[in-house]
Design an enzyme around this catalytic site. Sequence first.
Site: not given
Lengths: 291, 442
Positions: B71-72, B102, B160, B313, B331
């Site tokens: 979800l950044r 991450n 992750d 993902d 990616f």
Amino acid sequence: MPAGVIRDLLDTASAFESGFRGDELSGRLVANLFFENSTRTRCSFEVAASRLGARSINLGASGSSVAKGESELDTALQLDAMGVDAIVVRSSVNGMPARMAERCTAPIVNAGDGRHEHPSQALLDLLTIRSRLGRLDGLRVAIVGDIANSRVARSNIYGLEAMGAHVVLVGPPGMVDESFAGLGPEGRTTVSHDLDSVIPEVDVLMMLRIQRERGAASPIPSDYRVSYGMTRERADALRPDQWLMHPGPVNQGVEIDPEVLRSFPRSLIEAQVSNGVLMRSAILLRAIARS
Amino acid sequence: MEHAPTEQDLLVRGGRVIDPDSGRDELADVLIRDGLVEAIAPGLDGSPGVEVIEAEGCLVTPGLIDPHVHLREPGGESKETIATGSRAAVAGGFTTVCCMPNTVPAIDSVRTLEFVHQRAEHGALCRVYAVAAATIGRRGEEIAPIDSLVRAGAVGISDDGDVVADPLMMQQVLATCARHDTVFMQHAQEPSLTVGASMNAGATCTRLGLRGWPRIAEELVVERDLRILAETGGRYHVQHVSSGGTVELIRRARARGLQASGEASPHHLLLDDRACEGYDTMAKMNPPLREEADIHALRQGVADGTIGILATDHAPHTLQEKSLDFESAPFGIVGLECALGLYAKALVEPGLIDWPRLVALMTIEPARLVGLDASGIGTLAPGGPADLTIIDPGHCWTVRTGEFAGKGRNCPFEGWTLTGRAITTIVDGVPVHAVEAPSGVG
């Protein structure tokens, strides 16, 4: 590139052996857009343009390594908008010339993209072989060295097979693997890690430059020369119908021993350089004439 | 979540209610009151004031769960936020998602975890739980405060995006997770085998002149981790399995009694590495798309229960980032909006599993993975939270990334026609998403 086009280009380039008229592309402007350093290829294209009566402009690039994609494409688009007749591109980005071709009106000539393709080099190699050996069909050619990092190898696999030759790829396991087997258009390409067993079977040995600049992925064995180099001993043992090539520049004492480079009688290395101008002339002529 | 439970009671009428946890699979109505499931039975009465949602011809299931999304937030808000990611989730039928750590900064402290929880509380349309980092900054050097993170609500532990590469660190992390019965999720990627790699090692990669990412880079890590798991105990989960060899490693580990699991993503179930042709960055993922044999092995793994989790993902990036050249582009692809239809295409349409099993793989199985089953999430039971998804299994639709609810448009499935779609998503008794003109209903 279909075999018919390759044949046309070879024929046009061969015809230039007897000289240029000098006004084939007079008044035309070729932009050499080299984002990666290259002396030979750029000069070769410049000389070719000049022989045909065209003018060249050269853009080098220090270019940031980040977001290469955008800035390189932008530069090409700007040149295109200025109305140049052809853009010759060298890029470290695989697929960049094709991306430019999608967006530009001017024809794009790929002068080498990353580890992907180097078609003008392969075409001049085909020209060199055909000029000296009289044919391509049925010949056996070994490409030796750092295949994984080599765009020259990828283009030669394609071109040689398309013209009926058989390709054997030779190198240490870190530099060529089974994923290369069957890579060409005819699916005949084979892979070997034993140069000495391949040599007797081939007509041409094309030694590749070890690409130190392409980084760490394929470590160079410390005894590379012993296993995969064209040493004096190997050169002395070649038959009179076997020929030696190298796209240059040579790492002397690695791919080819210095004395072999100086005095091997059936070296085509110089012919490759002169043929480069003929082939690139043919390429520019075709690209511009068809646009 | 953004909304308070409303006063509006709901009756979901006439659907096929599938609740894999209880084994229920029958035509029934579901009455929802005060955000909870009040009753599930045929012929329930909609008393005055109860809003009726017709579900005839549809599946009525527990709300779908995606245990692996990005979800950044914090730090990557140009790609996605918790709020926009939750909109993508409910548009795809998901009522619960687990976001990966991450972010920038990484979710490696209670403070950042609480920030995520707070953003979820005040901006999200669905339930958002966080998976916290295993190591500080996800750098693999110093173990994160796992005890505190779990106590503060982290539902899993993972670095992750990066692997926990060091064996000693792996041992400590697994042992710590085991104390809490919290799942550790590994991003299995041996770094030394993937330097500069951008796609699966193989013929396509070789022709394109890219650096190859071999299967063994994944398998080696999984094989090692399973050795460690046998000593530490605990629960070990392989994220986004890409290689057929990994499926087999998990299968054998489970047969030996280890608590090992794996997840499959829609793209690994449907696409192979030829999708990278033409340097198409929409096909650039980590781990990379493999080959047909891997797709087959993954699907078989799902069919025989080895792979018990489906996870998108969901990895939003801006189109500007994805328009870089193949090696420079990031990616990942988004998946929340179209995952359900893609799973149906990969697994139900070929007859590998049926709809009830697909529902299990997207509800109770992931709920158990991250320990949310204890809170009644992933099931449909009277007294439990009213998270429901109404799925029209016959709804035929075309993926249009321009219509996606989240920020991400990076999706290789643009233009695909899919059958099966979540037409209504209900979170805490509130319908938060509905497809306007569902076909095949009524």
